[in-house]
Write a protein that holds these residues in place. Structure first.
Motif, short mmCIF file in Angstrom:
data_model
loop_
_atom_site.label_atom_id
_atom_site.label_comp_id
_atom_site.label_asym_id
_atom_site.label_seq_id
_atom_site.Cartn_x
_atom_site.Cartn_y
_atom_site.Cartn_z
N LEU A 155 45.68 42.92 30.83
CA LEU A 155 46.07 41.52 30.67
C LEU A 155 47.32 41.44 29.81
N ALA A 156 48.35 40.76 30.32
CA ALA A 156 49.55 40.53 29.52
C ALA A 156 49.19 39.64 28.33
N ARG A 157 49.87 39.83 27.19
CA ARG A 157 49.45 39.09 26.00
C ARG A 157 50.60 38.99 24.98
N VAL A 158 50.81 37.77 24.50
CA VAL A 158 51.66 37.52 23.35
C VAL A 158 50.78 36.87 22.28
N MET A 159 51.05 37.14 21.01
CA MET A 159 50.26 36.63 19.88
C MET A 159 48.85 37.20 19.86
N GLY A 160 48.67 38.42 20.34
CA GLY A 160 47.38 39.09 20.30
C GLY A 160 47.21 39.88 19.02
N ASP A 161 45.99 39.92 18.48
CA ASP A 161 45.67 40.73 17.30
C ASP A 161 45.11 42.07 17.73
N MET A 162 45.57 43.15 17.10
CA MET A 162 45.04 44.49 17.35
C MET A 162 44.22 44.91 16.13
N LYS A 163 42.93 45.17 16.36
CA LYS A 163 42.02 45.49 15.27
C LYS A 163 41.42 46.88 15.46
N LEU A 164 41.51 47.71 14.44
CA LEU A 164 40.84 49.00 14.45
C LEU A 164 39.35 48.77 14.19
N LEU A 165 38.52 49.20 15.12
CA LEU A 165 37.08 49.09 14.95
C LEU A 165 36.56 50.32 14.20
N PRO A 166 35.38 50.23 13.58
CA PRO A 166 34.87 51.36 12.79
C PRO A 166 34.69 52.64 13.57
N ARG A 170 36.97 29.55 23.47
CA ARG A 170 37.96 28.87 22.64
C ARG A 170 39.31 29.56 22.73
N PRO A 171 40.36 28.81 23.10
CA PRO A 171 41.71 29.38 23.01
C PRO A 171 42.05 29.68 21.55
N ARG A 172 42.61 30.83 21.31
CA ARG A 172 43.09 31.18 19.98
C ARG A 172 44.58 31.50 20.12
N MET A 173 45.37 30.48 19.83
CA MET A 173 46.80 30.54 20.10
C MET A 173 47.58 30.80 18.80
N TYR A 174 48.73 30.17 18.68
CA TYR A 174 49.57 30.33 17.51
C TYR A 174 48.80 29.94 16.24
N HIS A 175 48.99 30.71 15.18
CA HIS A 175 48.32 30.48 13.91
C HIS A 175 46.80 30.67 14.00
N SER A 176 46.39 31.68 14.75
CA SER A 176 45.00 32.14 14.70
C SER A 176 45.00 33.52 14.05
N SER A 177 43.81 34.04 13.77
CA SER A 177 43.73 35.31 13.06
C SER A 177 42.40 35.99 13.36
N PHE A 211 45.04 42.65 5.56
CA PHE A 211 45.52 41.28 5.48
C PHE A 211 46.13 40.92 6.83
N THR A 212 45.67 39.82 7.44
CA THR A 212 46.07 39.50 8.80
C THR A 212 46.74 38.14 8.88
N THR A 213 47.90 38.12 9.52
CA THR A 213 48.57 36.87 9.84
C THR A 213 49.52 37.11 10.99
N HIS A 214 49.73 36.11 11.82
CA HIS A 214 50.72 36.18 12.90
C HIS A 214 50.61 37.47 13.71
N SER A 215 49.36 37.82 14.05
CA SER A 215 49.06 38.93 14.98
C SER A 215 49.31 40.32 14.42
N PHE A 216 49.54 40.42 13.13
CA PHE A 216 49.73 41.75 12.54
C PHE A 216 48.82 41.91 11.32
N SER A 217 48.12 43.03 11.27
CA SER A 217 47.20 43.34 10.18
C SER A 217 47.86 44.33 9.23
N MET A 218 48.32 43.83 8.09
CA MET A 218 49.03 44.66 7.12
C MET A 218 48.04 45.54 6.38
#
Length: 512
Positions: free
Chosen positions: A291-302, A350-357, A448-455
């Motif tokens: 699936l193409a995606r902009v504003m997606g969050d990438m999360k490392l799972l355990p 639920r759509p999770r668009m701009y300013h979601s986390s 710390f997560t904001t704007h699709s990037f987890s610092m």
């Protein structure tokens, strides 16, 4: 807009203080200080004192919320956890652009934000923070800032020029805000901005290596807003420990201009790139997401897999500029062969668009919250209403059908504090049949997560070859803590036992 998990299982959440009154009231007698004007972006006046909260502490264990008072604007800011578990949050907009805000965890409901005026040398808006091996945090870039600084401050004026950000800057749309930053195992920083990346020696203000441009040349940073992770680190005691970075999604060149000025919402990118940043001659390997995606969050799972969640299939980041919500998360298995790594998951409603986390919790769930592409809180009459809800995504490893294979950690107190290269034993229970060759121990940093990037997101694989039977349903495994601060900066981590890709509930450990 911003989320950070703390080591007491509270999540600190905060948002743009000028969206309007929220649905959460501050305690009696507390209000956000009145401001005479906002600034050039929205150009409106806050006429009345705001006594609603724009920050909250969510207690995961009790499923309750406590209002917090953030006094200055945290719009599009950044942050990191320091070694003692304190959140150090930096920048924002208007009166908040040079603020440092401190939140020290507590369990009695007494803690709140402490703000340091002029704590930063430069205004930081859309900057990226990262914890360094020496315990400081580096704050890189931001709108109009081609430089970096340290907190706590290094030396006066604590400001260092960074030409790489100037080189990757597009004056029309920028496309290098919130650069992707990952600490490499040699102590240098991998920094990705727009479509370019370098290995940077911050101590000497020197570029150590320039990586190839990501194939296709498309932008991946805000407002094109892809995402990035440092893939799980293994062989942590070896000098040959390798590090690999993955960058996924985003919006093609011209998307922001097309969406904002012409109402044309281009399709998002469906490509990912992987690069082994420790290789002598590193090259990008490209893959396609289902699936193409902009504003997606990438999360490392355990368990070492990557979850890609939230976002849109068209448009770009920015007010009302995204279209076609992507409701299906995607799982990525980095150890599988190319062509068999992606797996589409069940959809959310639920759509999770701009300013979601999104953040990973200690129990293995993924907490998802927010979504507000509107310039104010707007709950009706718009394409994507403001959404102040939280929900949990349950990865398949939480299905009841595999519960007998899910390990449970015992004797947690004995390993609450770890030192580097320490050998330690984890005892655990499995009620079903144990596959001894399919057990690993992992440590996950709370990002710390904001704007699709987890610092500061990183997952450490400690091993799991020495599993021993103790008694009925109980086993133990000996592993070694990470060997250096380059591999794992000091601080709090969630430690998991993983059996057949099914993680236990984590326990908090402090590495120092």
């Amino acid at each position: 807009m911003h989320m950070q998990l703390l080591n007491n299982d509270r999540v600190i959440i905060y948002d743009f203080t000028y969206f309007g009154k929220s649905n959460l009231s501050l305690t009696q007698g507390k209000c956000v200080p009145k401001e005479s004007k906002f600034g050039e972006i929205l150009a409106w006046t806050r006429f009345s004192t705001d006594c609603s909260a724009h920050s909250a502490e969510y207690n995961v264990l009790s499923n309750s919320v406590r209002a917090l008072l953030v006094q200055t604007d945290v719009w599009c800011s950044s942050g990191s956890l320091i070694a003692d578990g304190t959140l150090v949050q930096t920048g924002g907009y208007n009166e908040g652009e040079r603020r440092v805000r401190i939140f020290k965890p507590c369990n009695n409901g007494s803690c709140d934000w402490l703000e340091i005026k002029n704590g930063l040398a430069a205004r930081r808006w859309y900057a990226t923070d990262h914890i360094l091996p020496d315990g400081r945090q580096i704050i890189i870039g931001g709108r109009g800032q081609f430089n970096y600084e340290f907190y706590p401050k290094d030396v006066a004026p604590n400001l260092y020029g960074f030409p790489f950000l100037q080189q990757t800057y597009d004056a029309r749309i920028e496309n290098n805000l919130y650069p992707f930053v990952h600490l490499n195992v040699d102590g240098n920083l991998f920094i990705f901005a727009n479509n370019q990346s370098i290995l940077f020696d911050y101590a000497n203000n020197k570029v150590v290596k320039t990586y190839p441009i990501m194939p296709g040349g498309e932008p991946r940073n805000y407002p094109s807003t892809g995402s990035s992770v440092l893939l799980p680190l293994k062989n942590l005691q070896a000098a040959s420990c390798e590090a690999e970075v993955m960058v996924c999604g985003g919006a093609p060149t011209g998307s922001y201009v097309q969406a904002r000025y012409k109402g044309n919402f281009l399709g998002a990118l469906d490509t990912c790139g992987r690069i082994k940043i420790t290789d002598p001659n590193p090259q990008w390997i490209m893959e396609r997401m289902p699936l193409a995606r902009v504003m997606g969050d990438m999360k490392l799972l355990p368990n070492g897999n990557v979850l890609i969640i939230n976002g849109a299939a068209a448009g770009t980041a920015g007010w009302t500029l995204g279209r076609n919500p992507v409701l299906n998360p995607v799982l990525y298995r980095p150890n599988n062969s190319i062509g068999s790594r992606f797996e589409t998951q069940s959809a959310s409603v639920r759509p999770r668009m701009y300013h979601s986390s999104a953040i990973v919790l200690r129990d293995g769930r993924v907490l998802v919250g927010g979504s507000n592409p509107n310039q104010f809180y707007n709950f009706t009459g718009v394409l994507f209403p403001s959404d102040l809800s939280l929900e949990a995504f349950n990865p398949s490893y939480l299905d009841t059908s595999v519960s007998i294979l899910r390990p449970k950690i015992a004797l947690a107190r004995s390993i609450a504090n770890l030192v580097y290269a320490q050998r330690f034993v984890v005892r655990f229970l499995v009620t079903g049949t144990l596959a001894q060759n399919m057990v690993t121990v992992t440590m996950l940093s709370p990002a710390f997560t904001t704007h699709s990037f987890s610092m500061n997101q990183r997952l450490l694989v400690l091993g799991g070859d020495n599993v021993k039977y103790v008694r009925k349903s109980m086993y133990e495994v000996e592993v070694i803590a990470p060997s250096s601060k380059n591999v794992a900066p000091s601080g709090y981590y969630m430690l998991f036992i993983v059996h057949q890709e099914i993680p236990s509930e984590g326990i908090w450990v402090r590495l120092q």
